[in-house]
Design a protein around this motif. Sequence first.
Motif, mmCIF file in Angstrom:
data_model
loop_
_atom_site.group_PDB
_atom_site.id
_atom_site.type_symbol
_atom_site.label_atom_id
_atom_site.label_comp_id
_atom_site.label_asym_id
_atom_site.label_seq_id
_atom_site.Cartn_x
_atom_site.Cartn_y
_atom_site.Cartn_z
ATOM 1 N N UNK A 61 0.846 -1.202 0.000
ATOM 2 C CA UNK A 61 0.000 0.000 0.000
ATOM 3 C C UNK A 61 0.879 1.249 0.000
ATOM 4 N N UNK A 62 1.884 1.276 0.863
ATOM 5 C CA UNK A 62 2.747 2.464 0.900
ATOM 6 C C UNK A 62 3.532 2.604 -0.404
ATOM 7 N N UNK A 68 2.318 7.084 -6.584
ATOM 8 C CA UNK A 68 1.380 8.169 -6.913
ATOM 9 C C UNK A 68 2.064 9.520 -6.656
ATOM 10 N N UNK A 69 2.708 9.631 -5.501
ATOM 11 C CA UNK A 69 3.394 10.881 -5.146
ATOM 12 C C UNK A 69 4.522 11.185 -6.133
ATOM 13 N N UNK A 88 0.442 5.312 11.433
ATOM 14 C CA UNK A 88 1.673 6.109 11.456
ATOM 15 C C UNK A 88 2.555 5.777 10.254
ATOM 16 N N UNK A 89 2.713 4.499 9.937
ATOM 17 C CA UNK A 89 3.534 4.086 8.793
ATOM 18 C C UNK A 89 2.945 4.594 7.480
ATOM 19 N N UNK A 90 1.637 4.511 7.330
ATOM 20 C CA UNK A 90 0.988 4.950 6.093
ATOM 21 C C UNK A 90 1.121 6.454 5.886
ATOM 22 N N UNK A 91 1.031 7.204 6.960
ATOM 23 C CA UNK A 91 1.034 8.662 6.851
ATOM 24 C C UNK A 91 2.425 9.289 6.923
ATOM 25 N N UNK A 93 5.719 10.912 6.437
ATOM 26 C CA UNK A 93 6.486 11.478 5.346
ATOM 27 C C UNK A 93 5.759 11.573 4.021
ATOM 28 N N UNK A 94 4.469 11.398 4.033
ATOM 29 C CA UNK A 94 3.694 11.424 2.790
ATOM 30 C C UNK A 94 2.674 12.552 2.829
#
Length: 169
Positions: A61-62, A68-69, A88-91, A93-94
Amino acid sequence: MIVIVAGVAGSGKTTIGTQLAKRLGWRFADADGFHSVANVAKMRAGIPLTDEDRAPWLRAITSWMDDIEARGESGVITCSALRRRYRDDLLSGRPATMVFLEVSKEDLVQRLSHRYGHFFPEKLLDSQLAAFEPPDPDERVLTLPEDGGPAQTVDEIVTRLGLDPQPTA
């Protein structure tokens, strides 16, 4: 920007995420499609996933989010995001924000009992609820009750996050 539509099984992630992406003109991905064959088989058999089972799924997922980014695009992706460390991992630095759909257990049971053809059986709901850590106020998570119907929920997300839909041709 990336919006992660989160919640336990049956909360409406796919419905809301699909409609939100369509409204905004953004790319969409359903995190169910990132599960390994082994994880899907476990869930079909009624066996709850462990943190170890979920780790490669969360990395996939990340990776989608990072792609995408890197392309300078915006997207919407779904994810149960049951534990704080997952969120926390998903969000981290993104350029992402998470919308957590809050649904009563009674409504979840009702929805799952009427869902056919999905690998996640209703009997696993209790294991998800047991693993679930509700978002804390200090998290970058918008918690919304998903009780007014999909269109109303999408309107609320767009308004609360200040998102501008893409013009339609």
